[in-house]
Design a protein around this motif. Structure first.
Motif, PDB file in Angstrom:
ATOM      1  N   GLY A 158       0.800  -0.610  -0.338  1.00 26.74           N
ATOM      2  CA  GLY A 158      -0.038   0.186   0.321  1.00 26.74           C
ATOM      3  C   GLY A 158       1.047   1.066  -0.404  1.00 26.74           C
ATOM      4  O   GLY A 158       2.637   1.261   0.001  1.00 26.74           O
ATOM      5  N   GLY A 159       0.439   2.392   0.331  1.00 22.41           N
ATOM      6  CA  GLY A 159       0.940   4.055  -0.440  1.00 22.41           C
ATOM      7  C   GLY A 159       2.015   3.424   1.470  1.00 22.41           C
ATOM      8  O   GLY A 159       1.572   3.629   2.669  1.00 22.41           O
ATOM      9  N   ILE A 160       3.096   3.921   0.965  1.00 22.58           N
ATOM     10  CA  ILE A 160       3.898   3.796   2.498  1.00 22.58           C
ATOM     11  C   ILE A 160       4.594   4.845   2.795  1.00 22.58           C
ATOM     12  O   ILE A 160       4.262   6.439   1.985  1.00 22.58           O
ATOM     13  N   TYR A 161       3.978   5.479   4.501  1.00 21.18           N
ATOM     14  CA  TYR A 161       4.545   6.321   5.667  1.00 21.18           C
ATOM     15  C   TYR A 161       5.334   5.977   6.351  1.00 21.18           C
ATOM     16  O   TYR A 161       5.437   4.944   6.452  1.00 21.18           O
ATOM     17  N   ASN A 166      -5.167   2.713   0.911  1.00 21.80           N
ATOM     18  CA  ASN A 166      -4.412   1.376   1.662  1.00 21.80           C
ATOM     19  C   ASN A 166      -2.915   1.718   1.886  1.00 21.80           C
ATOM     20  O   ASN A 166      -2.473   1.990   0.715  1.00 21.80           O
ATOM     21  N   GLN A 167      -2.852   1.891   2.901  1.00 26.37           N
ATOM     22  CA  GLN A 167      -1.782   2.219   3.512  1.00 26.37           C
ATOM     23  C   GLN A 167      -0.585   0.969   4.251  1.00 26.37           C
ATOM     24  O   GLN A 167      -1.540   0.407   4.625  1.00 26.37           O
ATOM     25  N   PRO A 199      -8.599  -0.149   5.531  1.00 22.90           N
ATOM     26  CA  PRO A 199      -8.420   0.921   4.819  1.00 22.90           C
ATOM     27  C   PRO A 199      -9.457   1.665   5.335  1.00 22.90           C
ATOM     28  O   PRO A 199     -10.145   1.975   5.807  1.00 22.90           O
ATOM     29  N   ILE A 200      -9.367   3.399   4.092  1.00 23.74           N
ATOM     30  CA  ILE A 200      -9.548   4.456   4.975  1.00 23.74           C
ATOM     31  C   ILE A 200      -9.810   5.415   4.083  1.00 23.74           C
ATOM     32  O   ILE A 200      -9.611   5.543   3.264  1.00 23.74           O
TER      33      ILE A 200
END
Length: 286
Positions: A153-156, A183-184, A215-216
Motif C-alpha cells: 500500500g502507500g508507504i508512510y 490503502n496504506q 482502509p480509510i
C-alpha cells in the motif's frame, strides 16, 4: 552468517537492512549512483553504486546471497523508468542470483477495482495504466522463478507522509463526488513483513498484500488530521489530480499475510500517525 542484498537502499530498504542487521545477517546495499551512495557512507554495512537495470553492472556484483530484496524505486517515473527499474531490474537480478530467495516489492496499484469491495491476492490484478502493466509483468517473472512478490500500500512513516504534507501545505481538498479509499502501510510494518517472508521458505512463489488493517476514505484522513492538529478541515472542491497510476477505489485485505503470523505494529492510519509520524515531524503543523 546469512547474507542479504538490498537492491534499492532507500527509505524502505534502509529500514529492512536495519532489521536484518539486528538478527546478525551480513547486509550489502545497492543504490543507483555514486551520488546516492555518499549519504549512506556512515552505514555499518557496505553500499555500492549499482544500477540494477544494467545487466553488466549486476553481473559484476561480487559474492552470493541467501536473499535478494528488490526495493528500488522509480520515484514516480514514467513507463520507461518502470520498465528499466522493475522489469529489467528483476530480470537481471534473477539471472545473476537465481539460487537466492528473491523478493520483489510491487504495489496495490495493480488492482484497478473501483467498487470499494475487499480485494485479496486472488482478485483480478488488471491495471489499466502502462506502469501497472509493467509491474505485473515483473511480478509474473519473479513468481515464475519461485520468488516472493509483495504488493505494498502507500508507504508512510517517520519524516514521510504524502497526505500529511499535502494537508500541512494547504493543498488538500475534500471532493465528495470523487472520495476514495486509500490503502496504506507504515514503513516499519512493510520492512517487518519483508523480513518475515524472506525467512519463511513456504513463501516462495507467493504474492502477498502488505497493507494495514483499515482502509480509510481520503476525506476521513484529512478530517482526522484536522481534529488532531487543531486545524481547519480542508475546503470542499473538485480534485484536479491526474492520478498517474490510475484511479481506483478498493479495500485491500492483508488476511493472507496475517494468517501466517505477521501482525502490523500500526494497524491503522491513526495509529501510525499518532505514534510515529506526527512526533517525527516535531512541531510542524501544530
Amino acid at each position: 552468517m546469512p547474507r542479504v542484498l538490498i537492491a534499492g537502499c532507500g527509505y524502505l530498504g534502509q529500514a529492512v537492512a536495519d532489521l536484518f542487521l539486528a538478527e546478525d545477517w551480513e547486509v550489502e546495499g545497492w543504490t543507483k549512483s555514486a551520488d546516492s551512495v555518499q549519504p549512506l557512507s556512515t552505514k555499518s554495512y557496505p553500499v555500492h553504486a549499482v544500477d540494477i537495470s544494467q545487466a553488466d553492472q549486476v553481473r559484476a556484483g561480487k559474492g552470493d546471497f541467501n536473499a535478494v530484496i528488490q526495493c528500488a524505486s522509480t520515484r514516480g517515473g514514467d513507463a520507461a523508468s518502470y520498465r528499466r527499474v522493475y522489469f529489467d531490474g528483476a530480470q537481471n537480478l534473477i539471472q545473476r542470483f537465481g539460487s537466492s530467495r528473491i523478493l520483489f516489492t510491487s504495489s496495490t496499484s495493480v488492482y484497478a477495482q473501483k467498487d470499494a469491495d475487499w480485494i485479496t491476492e486472488e482478485s483480478p490484478a488488471e491495471p489499466k495504466h502502462e506502469t501497472g502493466k509493467i509491474s505485473r509483468k515483473a511480478e509474473d517473472l519473479v513468481v515464475a522463478n519461485r520468488g516472493i512478490v509483495i504488493r505494498l500500500g502507500g508507504i508512510y512513516g517517520p519524516g514521510r507522509s504524502a497526505l500529511l504534507k499535502k494537508f500541512l501545505n494547504g493543498d488538500a481538498i475534500l471532493d465528495p463526488e470523487n472520495d476514495r479509499l486509500v490503502n496504506q502501510i507504515h514503513r516499519d510494518d512493510a520492512a517487518a513483513a519483508i523480513q518475515f517472508l524472506v525467512k519463511r521458505p513456504e513463501s516462495a512463489g507467493q504474492i502477498y498484500n502488505v497493507v494495514d488493517d483499515q482502509p480509510i476514505l481520503l476525506s476521513e484522513c484529512y478530517r482526522w488530521l484536522a481534529a488532531k492538529l487543531n486545524r481547519s478541515i480542508p475546503p470542499i472542491g473538485t480534485s484536479t489530480s491526474p492520478g498517474k497510476r490510475g484511479k481506483s477505489n478498493k479495500r485491500v485485505s492483508n488476511a493472507k499475510l496475517r494468517g501466517i503470523g505477521w501482525t502490523p505494529r500500526y494497524p491503522s492510519f491513526a495509529d501510525g500517525m499518532e505514534k510515529s509520524v506526527l512526533p517525527s515531524f516535531g512541531r510542524e503543523g501544530r
